[in-house]
Design a protein around this motif. Sequence first.
Motif, short mmCIF file in Angstrom:
data_model
loop_
_atom_site.label_atom_id
_atom_site.label_comp_id
_atom_site.label_asym_id
_atom_site.label_seq_id
_atom_site.Cartn_x
_atom_site.Cartn_y
_atom_site.Cartn_z
N MET A 40 30.53 34.49 10.53
CA MET A 40 31.06 36.69 9.78
C MET A 40 29.47 36.11 9.06
SD MET A 40 32.66 38.36 9.27
CE MET A 40 31.63 40.27 8.80
N GLN A 41 28.57 34.85 8.63
CA GLN A 41 27.31 34.85 8.60
C GLN A 41 26.22 35.93 9.67
OE1 GLN A 41 27.11 31.31 6.79
NE2 GLN A 41 25.78 32.66 5.37
N VAL A 85 33.34 44.41 11.25
CA VAL A 85 35.19 44.00 11.35
C VAL A 85 35.63 44.80 10.57
CG1 VAL A 85 34.47 41.89 11.59
CG2 VAL A 85 35.33 42.16 9.76
N ASP A 86 35.15 46.47 10.32
CA ASP A 86 36.26 46.85 9.71
C ASP A 86 36.97 48.04 11.22
OD1 ASP A 86 37.80 48.65 8.31
OD2 ASP A 86 35.91 49.92 8.38
N ALA A 87 38.41 47.84 10.76
CA ALA A 87 39.25 48.03 11.28
C ALA A 87 40.02 49.14 11.58
CB ALA A 87 40.53 47.11 11.69
N THR A 88 39.47 50.14 9.89
CA THR A 88 40.17 51.41 9.58
C THR A 88 39.00 52.45 10.95
OG1 THR A 88 38.67 51.23 8.39
CG2 THR A 88 39.94 50.63 7.46
N ARG A 89 39.87 53.59 10.68
CA ARG A 89 38.89 54.07 11.41
C ARG A 89 37.79 55.52 10.36
NH1 ARG A 89 43.40 58.93 13.87
NH2 ARG A 89 43.27 59.25 12.10
N GLU A 131 43.51 46.13 5.18
CA GLU A 131 44.21 44.21 4.80
C GLU A 131 43.68 43.60 6.05
OE1 GLU A 131 47.78 42.48 3.63
OE2 GLU A 131 48.10 43.99 2.79
N LEU A 132 43.83 43.88 7.85
CA LEU A 132 43.71 43.07 8.30
C LEU A 132 41.91 43.20 8.60
CD1 LEU A 132 44.31 42.73 11.45
CD2 LEU A 132 43.47 44.47 12.21
N SER A 133 41.32 43.69 8.14
CA SER A 133 40.25 43.35 8.42
C SER A 133 39.22 42.75 7.21
CB SER A 133 39.02 45.00 7.48
OG SER A 133 39.55 46.57 8.43
N GLU A 134 40.28 42.44 6.55
CA GLU A 134 40.03 41.34 5.28
C GLU A 134 40.14 40.28 5.71
OE1 GLU A 134 38.71 39.34 2.37
OE2 GLU A 134 37.90 41.85 2.48
N SER A 177 37.85 39.12 8.18
CA SER A 177 36.38 38.76 7.54
C SER A 177 36.76 36.63 6.84
CB SER A 177 36.17 39.90 6.51
OG SER A 177 34.70 39.09 6.29
N VAL A 178 37.77 36.73 6.68
CA VAL A 178 38.38 35.87 5.99
C VAL A 178 37.84 34.64 7.37
CG1 VAL A 178 40.21 34.24 5.13
CG2 VAL A 178 38.92 36.64 3.89
N PHE A 179 39.31 35.08 8.53
CA PHE A 179 38.79 34.14 9.38
C PHE A 179 37.52 33.50 9.96
CE2 PHE A 179 39.49 33.70 13.77
CZ PHE A 179 39.57 32.74 14.15
N LEU A 180 36.73 34.59 10.00
CA LEU A 180 35.47 34.79 11.19
C LEU A 180 34.73 33.45 9.55
CD1 LEU A 180 34.69 37.86 12.44
CD2 LEU A 180 35.21 35.84 13.61
#
Length: 152
Positions: free
Chosen positions: A77-78, A87-91, A112-115, A118-121
């Motif tokens: 993520m860094q 990594v924003d999944a919103t339009r 929430e998917l974006s979050e 981000s947490v995963f990466l």
Amino acid sequence: MKLTTKGRYAVTAMLDLALHDGQGPTNLAEISSRQGISLSYLEQLFSRLRKQGLVSSARGPGGGYTLGHPSDKISIMQVISAVDESVDATRCGGAKDCHDDNRCLTHYLWEELSEQISVFLSGISLADLVQKNANKQAQQKQDNILVQMQIQ
């Protein structure tokens, strides 16, 4: 969410650097040859990575780049954030104006998917990727190709 080549190439180049960590500075021409990424594009990416302290540069003969921190302290993520990738999944880019200047019905789902992405990466370091056996094998194959190219 779409991760562009900028983010993918930055992660690939940083992983290449991590795979060769401890062998002295790596010049961008070597990374370019091994990974098939344009040298001028790598120069742009590494300028951003250097500004964020993720890589250090050494000038002169034998110069190149080294990791700015131990590989276990650099998250994917860094790297992605350092090159201004999202990594924003919103339009709407998080502005909540996705449907006629209002929040769309599914905005919070994509937010929430974006979050989660981000947490995963953020939980994966370069060292984690280096430890993967497949990456070691790919590195050896790419190094052999580079040696063969230099012999010709």
